[in-house]
Design an enzyme around this catalytic site. Structure first.
Site, PDB file in Angstrom:
ATOM      1  N   LEU A  55      11.391  40.421   6.766  1.00  0.00           N
ATOM      2  CA  LEU A  55      11.020  40.267   5.636  1.00  0.00           C
ATOM      3  C   LEU A  55       9.351  40.924   5.938  1.00  0.00           C
ATOM      4  CD1 LEU A  55      11.597  37.044   3.979  1.00  0.00           C
ATOM      5  CD2 LEU A  55      12.936  39.191   3.573  1.00  0.00           C
ATOM      6  N   ASP A  56       9.013  40.662   7.021  1.00  0.00           N
ATOM      7  CA  ASP A  56       7.869  41.221   7.551  1.00  0.00           C
ATOM      8  C   ASP A  56       7.774  42.542   8.525  1.00  0.00           C
ATOM      9  OD1 ASP A  56       4.919  41.157   6.498  1.00  0.00           O
ATOM     10  OD2 ASP A  56       4.562  39.550   7.764  1.00  0.00           O
TER      11      ASP A  56
END
Length: 199
Positions: A55-56
């Site tokens: 996600l990051d």
């Protein structure tokens, strides 16, 4: 925890030792991430992680679909690193060798339902607004709104707010809690997922 995993009420995603930046390291270092991470979950919990989760991560190299598939992943979820703002939120990502994997981009972030309002009116407005903001990116009526944020405990009031939203009887959609694989099953039924290649 083990019981919820077995029931499918809880899902572990990622399968790596850390959430690595897969745009810079060598292919071998990425493979070792999956070897270490997946081995840990198999040994400690008897659980096979099959949902790729970055996600990051700020970039996603074009060979990741093949690496993910060889690591036993069935999907890939991410937030950052798309090359165009009109990228669909669900697509088949095709690697350099032609391998494809279902990919899920979170265009409004991975904390869309973070720090939810305690007011029923404000919560309903937030949920509808976030749902509508995904319309340009999705191929169907169902949407994903992640709850929580980095290093943040689950919000107990979210359960109550979702129940009230659904029980009101006059909402344009219903909301429910689900795992990533629940949504993957829904998205797999969509016939018009585009194929996207490259980084």
């Amino acid at each position: 925890f083990r019981e919820f995993l077995a029931q499918g009420r809880l899902q572990i995603a990622g399968g790596t030792d850390t959430m690595h930046d897969n745009n810079i390291p060598s292919g071998e270092s990425i493979v070792r991430q999956y070897l270490l991470g997946k081995s840990y979950f198999r040994e400690k919990l008897g659980y096979d992680v099959t949902t790729g989760w970055a996600l990051d991560t700020f970039g996603h190299n074009a060979q990741m679909p093949q690496i993910l598939k060889l690591a036993g992943m069935k999907s890939y979820w991410f937030q950052r690193g798309v090359s165009a703002v009109d990228t669909p939120s669900e697509f088949l990502w095709q690697g350099i060798d032609g391998t494809q994997i279902p990919a899920f981009w979170l265009p409004i972030g991975y904390a869309a339902l973070y720090d939810v309002p305690a007011s029923e009116h404000d919560f309903n407005a937030l949920l509808k607004s976030r749902f509508d903001s995904l319309t340009p990116f999705t191929r169907g009526r169902e949407r994903v709104l992640m709850a929580g944020a980095d290093v943040y405990e689950p919000e107990e009031k979210l359960v109550e707010m979702v129940d009230k939203f659904n029980q009101s009887g006059h909402q344009p959609f219903s909301a429910r809690f689900a795992t990533p694989s629940d949504f993957e099953t829904v998205a797999a039924k969509r016939a018009d997922r585009p194929v996207i290649s490259g980084e």
